[in-house]
Structures are given as structure tokens and as C-alpha cells.
Scaffold this active site. Structure first.
Site, PDB file in Angstrom:
ATOM      1  N   TYR A   1       0.827  -1.213   0.000  1.00 53.71           N
ATOM      2  CA  TYR A   1       0.000   0.000   0.000  1.00 53.71           C
ATOM      3  C   TYR A   1       0.859   1.260   0.000  1.00 53.71           C
ATOM      4  CZ  TYR A   1      -3.403   3.484   1.317  1.00 53.71           C
ATOM      5  OH  TYR A   1      -4.201   4.605   1.330  1.00 53.71           O
TER       6      TYR A   1
ATOM      7  N   TRP B   1       1.086   5.668  -1.753  1.00 55.60           N
ATOM      8  CA  TRP B   1       0.770   6.608  -2.830  1.00 55.60           C
ATOM      9  C   TRP B   1       1.839   6.668  -3.906  1.00 55.60           C
ATOM     10  CZ3 TRP B   1      -2.550  11.315  -3.303  1.00 55.60           C
ATOM     11  CH2 TRP B   1      -3.772  11.139  -2.659  1.00 55.60           C
TER      12      TRP B   1
HETATM   13  N1  MGD Z   1      -1.823   8.700  12.314  1.00 54.62           N
HETATM   14  C1  MGD Z   1      -2.243   8.690  11.039  1.00 54.62           C
HETATM   15  N2  MGD Z   1      -1.666   7.861  10.169  1.00 54.62           N
HETATM   16  C2  MGD Z   1      -2.078   7.856   8.889  1.00 54.62           C
HETATM   17  C3  MGD Z   1      -3.110   8.714   8.461  1.00 54.62           C
HETATM   18  C4  MGD Z   1      -3.704   9.575   9.407  1.00 54.62           C
HETATM   19  O1  MGD Z   1      -4.639  10.347   9.099  1.00 54.62           O
HETATM   20  N3  MGD Z   1      -3.227   9.555  10.687  1.00 54.62           N
HETATM   21  N4  MGD Z   1      -3.501   8.697   7.155  1.00 54.62           N
HETATM   22  C5  MGD Z   1      -3.305   7.457   6.420  1.00 54.62           C
HETATM   23  C6  MGD Z   1      -3.554   7.631   4.999  1.00 54.62           C
HETATM   24  S1  MGD Z   1      -5.101   8.219   4.578  1.00 54.62           S
HETATM   25  C7  MGD Z   1      -2.653   7.304   4.037  1.00 54.62           C
HETATM   26  S2  MGD Z   1      -3.129   7.384   2.399  1.00 54.62           S
HETATM   27  C8  MGD Z   1      -1.314   6.796   4.382  1.00 54.62           C
HETATM   28  C9  MGD Z   1      -0.214   7.272   3.422  1.00 54.62           C
HETATM   29  O2  MGD Z   1       0.873   6.441   3.510  1.00 54.62           O
HETATM   30  P1  MGD Z   1       1.859   6.176   2.276  1.00 54.62           P
HETATM   31  O3  MGD Z   1       1.149   6.323   0.994  1.00 54.62           O
HETATM   32  O4  MGD Z   1       2.576   4.906   2.540  1.00 54.62           O
HETATM   33  O5  MGD Z   1       2.855   7.406   2.458  1.00 54.62           O
HETATM   34  P2  MGD Z   1       3.886   8.067   1.437  1.00 54.62           P
HETATM   35  O6  MGD Z   1       4.792   8.894   2.276  1.00 54.62           O
HETATM   36  O7  MGD Z   1       3.154   8.749   0.340  1.00 54.62           O
HETATM   37  O8  MGD Z   1       4.695   6.816   0.884  1.00 54.62           O
HETATM   38  C10 MGD Z   1       5.002   6.632  -0.454  1.00 54.62           C
HETATM   39  C11 MGD Z   1       6.423   6.102  -0.555  1.00 54.62           C
HETATM   40  O9  MGD Z   1       6.674   5.780  -1.923  1.00 54.62           O
HETATM   41  C12 MGD Z   1       7.966   6.263  -2.289  1.00 54.62           C
HETATM   42  N5  MGD Z   1       7.961   6.468  -3.749  1.00 54.62           N
HETATM   43  C13 MGD Z   1       7.604   7.566  -4.444  1.00 54.62           C
HETATM   44  N6  MGD Z   1       7.709   7.347  -5.763  1.00 54.62           N
HETATM   45  C14 MGD Z   1       8.138   6.081  -5.910  1.00 54.62           C
HETATM   46  C15 MGD Z   1       8.445   5.276  -7.056  1.00 54.62           C
HETATM   47  O10 MGD Z   1       8.295   5.678  -8.202  1.00 54.62           O
HETATM   48  N7  MGD Z   1       8.864   4.004  -6.820  1.00 54.62           N
HETATM   49  C16 MGD Z   1       9.034   3.500  -5.565  1.00 54.62           C
HETATM   50  N8  MGD Z   1       9.451   2.254  -5.443  1.00 54.62           N
HETATM   51  N9  MGD Z   1       8.759   4.251  -4.473  1.00 54.62           N
HETATM   52  C17 MGD Z   1       8.309   5.513  -4.645  1.00 54.62           C
HETATM   53  C18 MGD Z   1       8.116   7.527  -1.484  1.00 54.62           C
HETATM   54  O11 MGD Z   1       9.473   7.912  -1.374  1.00 54.62           O
HETATM   55  C19 MGD Z   1       7.457   7.140  -0.157  1.00 54.62           C
HETATM   56  O12 MGD Z   1       8.383   6.587   0.735  1.00 54.62           O
HETATM   57  O13 MGD Z   1      -0.989   7.186   5.715  1.00 54.62           O
HETATM   58  C20 MGD Z   1      -1.969   6.781   6.656  1.00 54.62           C
HETATM   59  N10 MGD Z   1      -1.484   7.012   8.007  1.00 54.62           N
HETATM   60  N1  MGD Z   2      -1.233  18.523   1.967  1.00 55.38           N
HETATM   61  C1  MGD Z   2      -1.677  17.265   2.021  1.00 55.38           C
HETATM   62  N2  MGD Z   2      -2.909  16.969   1.574  1.00 55.38           N
HETATM   63  C2  MGD Z   2      -3.371  15.687   1.652  1.00 55.38           C
HETATM   64  C3  MGD Z   2      -2.555  14.629   2.128  1.00 55.38           C
HETATM   65  C4  MGD Z   2      -1.252  14.977   2.595  1.00 55.38           C
HETATM   66  O1  MGD Z   2      -0.488  14.113   3.061  1.00 55.38           O
HETATM   67  N3  MGD Z   2      -0.853  16.278   2.531  1.00 55.38           N
HETATM   68  N4  MGD Z   2      -3.027  13.338   2.133  1.00 55.38           N
HETATM   69  C5  MGD Z   2      -4.185  13.001   1.291  1.00 55.38           C
HETATM   70  C6  MGD Z   2      -4.824  11.761   1.716  1.00 55.38           C
HETATM   71  S1  MGD Z   2      -4.031  10.301   1.388  1.00 55.38           S
HETATM   72  C7  MGD Z   2      -6.035  11.713   2.316  1.00 55.38           C
HETATM   73  S2  MGD Z   2      -6.732  10.217   2.705  1.00 55.38           S
HETATM   74  C8  MGD Z   2      -6.786  12.930   2.633  1.00 55.38           C
HETATM   75  C9  MGD Z   2      -7.405  12.867   4.037  1.00 55.38           C
HETATM   76  O2  MGD Z   2      -8.356  13.841   4.193  1.00 55.38           O
HETATM   77  P1  MGD Z   2      -9.109  13.985   5.606  1.00 55.38           P
HETATM   78  O3  MGD Z   2      -9.386  12.656   6.177  1.00 55.38           O
HETATM   79  O4  MGD Z   2     -10.233  14.911   5.413  1.00 55.38           O
HETATM   80  O5  MGD Z   2      -7.987  14.765   6.398  1.00 55.38           O
HETATM   81  P2  MGD Z   2      -7.214  14.690   7.788  1.00 55.38           P
HETATM   82  O6  MGD Z   2      -6.170  15.736   7.633  1.00 55.38           O
HETATM   83  O7  MGD Z   2      -6.802  13.323   8.140  1.00 55.38           O
HETATM   84  O8  MGD Z   2      -8.285  15.148   8.853  1.00 55.38           O
HETATM   85  C10 MGD Z   2      -8.992  16.370   8.740  1.00 55.38           C
HETATM   86  C11 MGD Z   2      -9.425  16.853  10.099  1.00 55.38           C
HETATM   87  O9  MGD Z   2     -10.405  16.000  10.665  1.00 55.38           O
HETATM   88  C12 MGD Z   2     -10.495  16.346  12.034  1.00 55.38           C
HETATM   89  N5  MGD Z   2     -10.983  15.169  12.756  1.00 55.38           N
HETATM   90  C13 MGD Z   2     -10.303  14.074  13.175  1.00 55.38           C
HETATM   91  N6  MGD Z   2     -11.136  13.204  13.782  1.00 55.38           N
HETATM   92  C14 MGD Z   2     -12.378  13.763  13.749  1.00 55.38           C
HETATM   93  C15 MGD Z   2     -13.673  13.376  14.220  1.00 55.38           C
HETATM   94  O10 MGD Z   2     -13.882  12.296  14.799  1.00 55.38           O
HETATM   95  N7  MGD Z   2     -14.698  14.236  13.998  1.00 55.38           N
HETATM   96  C16 MGD Z   2     -14.540  15.424  13.357  1.00 55.38           C
HETATM   97  N8  MGD Z   2     -15.616  16.207  13.176  1.00 55.38           N
HETATM   98  N9  MGD Z   2     -13.335  15.826  12.927  1.00 55.38           N
HETATM   99  C17 MGD Z   2     -12.279  15.012  13.108  1.00 55.38           C
HETATM  100  C18 MGD Z   2      -9.112  16.769  12.467  1.00 55.38           C
HETATM  101  O11 MGD Z   2      -9.193  18.005  13.170  1.00 55.38           O
HETATM  102  C19 MGD Z   2      -8.359  16.879  11.151  1.00 55.38           C
HETATM  103  O12 MGD Z   2      -7.590  18.070  11.053  1.00 55.38           O
HETATM  104  O13 MGD Z   2      -5.921  14.069   2.554  1.00 55.38           O
HETATM  105  C20 MGD Z   2      -5.222  14.110   1.303  1.00 55.38           C
HETATM  106  N10 MGD Z   2      -4.618  15.425   1.202  1.00 55.38           N
HETATM  107 MO    MO Z   3      -5.137   8.573   2.335  1.00 57.62          MO
END
Ligand code: MGD
Ligand code: MGD
Ligand code: MO
Length: 750
Positions: free
Chosen positions: A113, A115
Site C-alpha cells: 500500500y 501513494w
Molecule cells: N496517524 C495517522 N496515520 C495515517 C493517516 C492519518 O490520518 N493519521 N492517514 C493514512 C492515509 S489516509 C494514508 S493514504 C497513508 C499514506 O501512507 P503512504 O502512501 O505509505 O505514504 P507516502 O509517504 O506517500 O509513501 C510513499 C512512498 O513511496 C515512495 N515512492 C515515491 N515514488 C516512488 C516510485 O516511483 N517508486 C518507488 N518504489 N517508491 C516511490 C516515497 O518515497 C514514499 O516513501 O498514511 C496513513 N497514516
Molecule cells: N497537503 C496534504 N494533503 C493531503 C494529504 C497529505 O499528506 N498532505 N493526504 C491526502 C490523503 S491520502 C487523504 S486520505 C486525505 C485525508 O483527508 P481527511 O481525512 O479529510 O484529512 P485529515 O487531515 O486526516 O483530517 C482532517 C481533520 O479531521 C479532524 N478530525 C479528526 N477526527 C475527527 C472526528 O472524529 N470528527 C470530526 N468532526 N473531525 C475530526 C481533524 O481536526 C483533522 O484536522 O488528505 C489528502 N490530502
Molecule cells: Mo489517504
């Protein structure tokens, strides 16, 4: 554009949008905003430093203990030996072959998993999955950390794939602007998150739309723990995390008791309201879900709840729910309950009314575009059918053979001996990283393709250095965007990095699957083939897309795929004629009570939405863990990507935690202090920022700091996932529960 071979300026695209790149002597020296973007992201500013950073993996590297003695158990603390490409590929191929020979393909976890990077051909997940499918298959993961729980629950309610609902059947920003009068945003709508979209968002529009909403007098209410989750000018109802379902129930209670429920809508378009109503009124459990009851859980005064309910019933109201709400224990409930509340208001299927999910989560939601098929590197069929819900990786590694529930199924966890990861960072994305670190020691072998020495690469046995998109040619295209880019190779590979495609070609060839993996095509030939197929599909759909050579010359084009109609949701059709256009639920209607879910017999997700307090939230705060931690996405980057460059800036790390004055004061914490954030699972350092923009009792620490070494008993950079809880949202959704976390903070480090 500067002429000559040593200097160039070209446009490329990324998950955070398009930007211009200046190259000099084979190095990226600067980036600039893309001309067509009204609100460009600042993320590209850090790209030049990150691409050429000292933390790039220069050469194939093998962990010493594994190389010499095949020892596991030292991952993360061992040194690496650099090995020439051919030798490293030989060793990895032999090891993969050995594992398959001794344990079968079911012993390989290739969920991988993450991005990765934008770009259709060099899409890391497609590359690794195709490779593994060519050699007999792998255990996959399903769902995402983003929306895993919603993907399980929402098809039961609306009878549609959740991602299809999000991307194809929600109102556009234009429709909201034209029709909506009240926008109630649970979890806000976050312009910082809208910077990003899978595969790219070229025109960042969210902030621009909110300026228009404000000029028009649209009332926008941000319901959640942080004021900053919505643009300036929105009202803020500061509720604690995880209390949303209680507030929604009380809004429903007011509708029902004040005669504001649209019973005609419920009768024609929904099923099961009676069963739910008995719960709402307290007839089935003795607790009426009235505003006084909810006030004690969500802290919103009863009169405010009543006024909001009346307003929602009397104006065109869109309820939006952020993805973050389902990233916590019982995350199914606010999602289901928001649908029930919208049904009671009776506006589902009307433009600008009803309920929508993930506005602001990524920049593509709310764009109104025709999707175009194609440009996916075929992954081929996986002969192994075993998979796990993506966020259950820790449980899988710890408990092979243990049976677990998931959305009506019961399956044993597979026994994993080899992990292959490309394009993701589990030591960024998973919860309770100290526990994952222990579980990660169990498999025999871990192979990672990575451009940078991330925490995951450091915890692998074999690391192959991968190129970044700037070091290879590709095409960028997303169905949530109306731009199309040729991504030229801008610089030569850094160090000895190779494309994932080349790495997998090398491995597949050694394992006797070279031909099925490559089909005798070079990367350039694949790009040309995928592009031609895409162009043909577009032509069938009446959309003119330039030939590849023309696109290469132009670098980018804008596609004529914008919709301008007011409403494109299937709910509109359903509303017009529910018997001709039923939903694909068992009843053909919106399921307020689901016989299917009820039949699963889950106490953590019964047959209709209910209030279920999570194990950790302000209502369960203890003396040892009195504060609720939310860990949102970082505003200054994408997840853990490019972090190495940000972390170099003086004083930038540890990451900044936001805390309310009432919580900071008694602990003697001031803005700028270095603090310790801790609970029974772990501890990290953070900078403090004392602010009234967060609800008292809640602290916020964004994700994305690179996890430190196992010898650090306090994570030095501020990674919140040493604190978060690793538990499924429920037996139904099994999503990630990152937001279910209590902590304390202090100044003991000073
Ligand atoms: N506490 C907490 N944890 C969370 C979340 C949260 O809200 N709170 N959000 C979650 C969510 S929604 C998500 S989507 C995940 C995101 O988690 P990830 O998608 O695992 O995070 P990234 O840092 O985007 O990791 C992508 C990796 O791919 C590498 N990469 C980039 N390009 C390439 C390529 O071309 N080839 C290869 N082999 N590698 C490459 C980058 O260097 C990076 O290390 O985190 C989750 N974790
Ligand atoms: N710049 C930037 N943008 C991103 C990403 C990134 O890494 N960087 N990651 C992308 C990815 S993979 C994803 S999945 C999306 C995630 O998009 P979201 O899930 O919408 O974003 P988060 O930043 O995880 O959370 C947004 C806010 O939700 C609030 N929150 C947390 N728990 C609760 C709850 O129980 N109730 C309510 N009402 N609020 C709550 C927190 O205050 C938090 O700041 O963002 C995407 N956009
Ligand atoms: Mo995500």
C-alpha cells in the site's frame, strides 16, 4: 524556456499538482508554479533539495545480518552492505524462488500500500503487483487507509461502490454554489488537503470556491475539533473527535419531535426507519437521543442543536463528512448516520442537498468531469485469492492462522514469510509503529524498492534504489483532473537508481517470467501502447486527445471534459423514479436498517446506526492519558514524501503540535517549547503551539515526520504513529483507527 543542453525548463505533474522545473547540468535547481493554477501548492518548493538529498538510496543495499547469516530480528538497527546490481538481483530472485518453493506464493505479502508517485506507467503498485502475478501471485490488501471503513459500510447503505459515489455521483462545487444554502461540514473541508489528489490536481480550486460561497452568503458550518479544518469565514462548532454521531442523532431527534422529518421521502425511498426510530426515541434502549443527551457527549448546547436542525430542514442543506471521521473506532457510524440524517431532511437527489463525502479530502472531489478510461499498466490476474483489509497488516504478521471477521466474512490470516514493498511507507502510514516494528521482525525476508532511506527502507533486508518521476519519462493523467501531461525525463537517475520497471524486469527474467512481465516491450514502448489505447477510448467517447508526439512537444494539454449541468448524481434519477431506477441495495432503497448487517451479528456495528463510544476519546480520558490526539495530514507535504528536505530547515523538527491554552497553561507549556507527547504505546518529541483554534482537551500533531531508529525510545522528529492505536474500526469495516488515541504531554525533556 532556456535553450542549450545544460539548462532547461519543463512542466511536470505530481500528486500535488503541476509545476515548472528548472534543470541545470543534470540537477533540478528550482521549481515554479504552473501558469494555469489559480492557487498553486508550495510543496514543489522542497523538491530540488529532496531529489538530490543525501538520504537517496545510491546503490542496491543488503542488510548485513541477512546477507551474512540470513538473520532476521535486527531490522532497523543493522548496517547495510552495498552490492552491485546483478548480484543483488540474483540474491533477491533466488530468495523469492526459495520462499515460493518452500512455502508457496501464499507466503508472499505484496499488498504494498502507498501513494508512490504520479505517472501512469511507472505506477509502483501496478509494477509490483504485475511482477508478483507473473511469478504465481501474492497475498494482496484491499481498501485503503484513506477510506477503508467507508468502502465497507456505504455499499450496504446506498448500494454503490464508495469510490464511484465519491468521484462520479456527488454534487460539484458549482452546483453547491448555485443551490446549497447551508453547508454542514463534519470534519471541515480542508484547503490544505485539497492541494493533493491521486494522480494530480492541476487547478487548486477549493479555497477559491469558498471565497465565492462567502460572497454569496452560503452558511458554512465546520463541525469538529479544529477551526483550521475549514477556510476562514466558516462558523465553527468545536466538538470533540468521535462525538459526531451523537450530534447527528440529536439533530435527527429534533427533526422527529418537531415534525420536521420528511416522512414522505422516508416512505418512498428508504427502508427500516421504524427500527431506527425506536432507538432514536429511546424506546428500544431507554435513552432518548435528545439534545441534552448529545450535549453531554459533544459539548454543543441544546439550543444550538435545535436551531441547526431547524435550519437544516428549512433550507437547501448539504451535509459533508470528511474521511477522517471514519479513520477511528466505529467510524462506520457517523458515515451511516449522516446518510440517515440526510434522508430525514428529504433532500437526497436534489441539487445541492443531501450528503457528500470527502470534499476537501483531496482536490479532485467536487470537480465535475467526464471520466476517460485507460492508461493503466495491466497488473494481470492474481492466482492467489487471499487478501487482508489493508490496515490489518500488524495483526496478520503477529497472528498467522488466526480467524478474523471482515464485512460478513471470516478468514484466517495467512502465514507471511516474505514482504515486497514498492511505492509505500508502512513506517509512515501504519498505527502503533513500535508494535509494527516488533511484528516486522517475524518474516524471513523483506524487500523494498525506494528512492530514499525511509524508515521502511532502513527496516528492509534488500533495498533497491528506485528512480523518482523526474528521472524517467511518463504520462500523467487522473480522472479527477482535466489536464493531461507528458512528464519528460528531466535529469539522469540519481546514484545508481533504476526504474521499478527495470528492477522487476531483472527479477522476473531471473525467475523465468521475463517475457510475461515485459511482453518484450521497453518502457517507452509500453507508454506508447498505453497512451494509444487511452486515446482510442477517448475518441470513442468523443474526446479528442493529441497524438503522443504532439503531446510530447506541447508538454501538456487541457481536455474538453468539463460538465456544466447542475446535477449529475444517480440519486437524482432514483428520486424521480425509484422503481425504474432502484438502488443496488437488497431493498432497492436507502437502508436505514440493514438486514444484511444485522445478520452479521456484530455488536460493534449493529443493524442501524448507533452511538458507540470508542475505547479512546475525550469521554474515556484518564489521568494518565487525558488528551485526545488527532493526527491529520501534513499541510507542507504529502505524507512522508520529501520530508528529508523539510527536516533540514533549522528548527523545523520536531513537528509542531497544536494545544489549547487551557491544556498548555497548567503544564507550563508555551509556544515554541519542545514537549514530550506520550502514552502507553510510545512517545515522541514535538514543538508546542498554543492556540484557541483547537478545542480544549484535543491536541493535533500532523503525520509525516520520518520515524527514528529503534534505539530512540522517544521518537525525535514527532511521528504521531508511535502513539496511535492499531485496531480495526469494527468487524465490519476493519479500517484504520488512527484518530482513536489518548495521550498526555509534558515538558520533561527540558
Ligand atoms: N496517524 C495517522 N496515520 C495515517 C493517516 C492519518 O490520518 N493519521 N492517514 C493514512 C492515509 S489516509 C494514508 S493514504 C497513508 C499514506 O501512507 P503512504 O502512501 O505509505 O505514504 P507516502 O509517504 O506517500 O509513501 C510513499 C512512498 O513511496 C515512495 N515512492 C515515491 N515514488 C516512488 C516510485 O516511483 N517508486 C518507488 N518504489 N517508491 C516511490 C516515497 O518515497 C514514499 O516513501 O498514511 C496513513 N497514516
Ligand atoms: N497537503 C496534504 N494533503 C493531503 C494529504 C497529505 O499528506 N498532505 N493526504 C491526502 C490523503 S491520502 C487523504 S486520505 C486525505 C485525508 O483527508 P481527511 O481525512 O479529510 O484529512 P485529515 O487531515 O486526516 O483530517 C482532517 C481533520 O479531521 C479532524 N478530525 C479528526 N477526527 C475527527 C472526528 O472524529 N470528527 C470530526 N468532526 N473531525 C475530526 C481533524 O481536526 C483533522 O484536522 O488528505 C489528502 N490530502
Ligand atoms: Mo489517504
Amino acid at each position: 524556456m532556456t535553450s542549450g543542453s545544460r539548462k532547461s525548463r519543463r512542466v511536470t505533474s505530481s500528486h500535488w499538482g503541476a509545476f515548472e522545473v528548472d534543470v541545470e547540468d543534470g540537477r533540478i535547481v528550482a521549481t515554479r508554479p504552473f501558469s494555469e493554477d489559480p492557487d498553486p501548492s508550495k510543496i514543489p518548493d522542497i523538491l530540488p533539495a529532496a531529489v538530490h538529498h543525501k538520504t537517496r538510496v545510491a546503490r542496491p543495499s543488503i542488510r548485513r545480518g541477512w546477507f551474512e547469516k540470513r538473520r532476521s530480528g535486527e531490522r532497523g538497527s543493522d548496517a547495510f552492505v552495498e552490492v552491485p546490481w546483478d548480484e543483488a538481483l540474483d540474491i533477491a530472485a533466488e530468495e523469492i524462488g526459495r520462499i515460493i518453493g518452500s512455502h508457496g506464493n501464499e507466503a508472499i505479502f505484496g499488498g504494498s500500500y502507498g501513494w508512490g508517485s504520479a505517472g501512469r506507467f511507472h505506477h509502483a503498485q501496478s509494477q509490483v503487483h504485475r511482477f508478483l502475478n507473473c511469478i504465481g501471485g501474492y497475498v494482496a490488501s484491499v481498501g485503503s487507509y484513506s477510506t477503508g471503513c467507508a468502502q465497507s459500510i456505504m455499499p450496504h447503505v446506498f448500494g454503490v461502490d464508495f469510490l464511484k459515489l465519491l468521484y462520479e455521483h456527488q454534487d460539484s462545487w458549482q452546483t453547491i454554489h448555485d443551490y446549497t444554502e447551508t453547508l454542514v461540514m463534519f470534519g471541515g473541508v480542508n484547503p490544505k488537503n485539497s492541494q493533493v489528489s491521486m494522480g494530480g490536481v492541476t487547478q487548486h480550486e477549493t479555497a477559491v470556491w469558498f471565497e465565492r460561497f462567502s460572497r454569496k452568503g452560503l452558511r458554512c458550518v465546520n463541525v469538529g475539533p479544529q477551526r483550521t479544518d475549514a477556510p476562514d469565514g466558516c462558523e465553527w462548532l468545536p466538538v470533540p473527535p468521535a462525538s459526531d454521531t451523537a450530534l447527528m442523532l440529536a439533530l435527527a431527534f429534533v427533526l422527529e419531535t418537531e415534525g420536521l422529518t420528511d416522512h414522505a421521502f422516508l416512505a418512498r425511498y428508504t427502508t427500516g426507519f421504524d427500527r431506527f426510530r425506536a432507538y432514536l426515541m429511546g424506546e428500544s434502549d431507554g435513552t432518548p437521543k435528545d439534545p441534552d443527551w448529545a450535549a453531554s457527549l459533544c459539548g454543543v448546547e441544546r439550543d444550538v442543536i435545535r436551531e441547526l436542525a431547524r435550519r437544516m430542514a428549512s433550507t437547501r442543506t448539504l451535509i459533508t463528512v470528511a474521511w477522517s471521521l471514519q479513520r477511528g473506532e466505529h467510524g462506520e457510524q457517523p458515515y451511516w448516520m449522516s446518510a440517515v440524517l440526510a434522508a430525514m431532511i428529504g433532500q437526497i437527489g436534489l441539487p445541492g442537498g443531501g450528503v457528500g463525502y470527502g470534499y476537501g479530502a483531496i482536490g479532485g472531489v467536487g470537480k465535475s468531469l467526464r471520466g476517460l478510461r485507460g492508461m493503466t499498466f495491466p497488473q494481470l490476474e492474481n492466482p492467489i485469492k487471499t487478501n487482508i483489509p489493508v490496515a490489518r497488516i500488524g495483526d496478520m504478521l503477529r497472528n498467522p492462522g488466526q480467524v478474523y471477521d471482515f464485512n460478513g466474512q471470516r478468514n484466517p490470516f495467512p502465514d507471511i514469510r516474505l514482504i515486497y514493498w514498492a511505492g509505500g511507507n508502512p513506517f509512515h502510514h501504519h498505527q502503533d509503529l513500535n508494535a509494527l516494528h516488533e511484528a516486522w521482525q517475524l518474516p524471513e525476508t523483506i524487500i523494498v524498492n525506494e528512492p530514499w532511506w525511509t524508515a521502511t527502507a532502513k527496516r528492509a533486508d534488500i533495498v533497491f534504489p528506485a528512480t523518482t518521476p523526474y528521472e524517467r519519462e511518463d504520462i500523467s493523467r487522473s480522472n479527477l483532473d482535466d489536464f493531461l501531461f507528458h512528464m519528460p525525463q528531466l535529469i539522469p537517475p540519481v546514484g545508481d537508481a533504476r526504474d521499478d520497471y527495470d528492477i522487476f524486469t531483472g527479477l522476473a527474467t531471473r525467475l523465468g517470467a521475463g517475457k510475461s512481465f515485459t511482453e518484450h516491450r521497453s518502457a517507452a514502448e509500453w507508454i506508447s501502447l498505453l497512451y494509444t489505447e487511452y486515446r482510442d477510448h477517448a475518441a470513442d467517447a468523443g474526446v479528442d486527445v493529441p497524438e503522443l508526439d504532439e503531446l510530447k512537444m506541447k508538454n501538456w494539454v487541457r481536455l474538453p471534459i468539463k460538465y456544466d449541468g447542475p446535477n449529475r448524481t444517480f440519486f437524482a434519477r432514483f428520486r424521480e423514479d425509484p422503481s425504474a431506477f432502484p438502488l443496488e441495495t437488497p431493498s432497492g432503497r436507502i437502508e436505514i436498517f440493514s438486514e444484511t448487517i444485522n445478520g452479521f451479528g456484530y455488536d460493534d456495528c449493529p443493524g442501524h446506526p448507533v452511538w458507540l463510544p470508542p475505547s479512546e476519546w475525550p469521554g474515556a480520558a484518564t489521568a494518565k492519558a487525558p488528551l485526545h490526539l488527532v493526527s491529520p495530514q501534513p499541510g507542507d507535504k504529502l505524507h512522508s514524501q520529501l520530508e528529508c528536505a523539510l527536516a533540514d530547515a533549522e528548527g523545523a523538527r520536531p513537528v509542531t503540535l497544536v494545544i489549547h491554552p487551557e491544556d498548555a497553561g497548567p503544564r507550563g507549556i508555551k509556544t515554541g517549547d519542545i514537549i514530550r507527547v506520550f502514552n502507553a504505546r510510545g512517545a515522541c518529541r514535538a514543538h508546542a503551539r498554543v492556540s484557541n483554534d483547537i478545542r480544549a482537551g484535543v491536541v493535533s500533531l500532523p503525520t509525516g515526520a520520518w520515524l527514528g531508529d529503534p534505539s530512540d525510545n522517544i521518537d525525535p522528529h514527532g511521528n504521531p504513529n508511535v502513539l496511535t492505536k492499531d485496531v480495526g474500526t469494527s468487524r465490519l469495516g476493519q479500517g484504520c483507527s488512527a484518530h482513536t488515541t489518548l495521550v498526555d504531554v509534558d515538558k520533561s525533556l527540558n
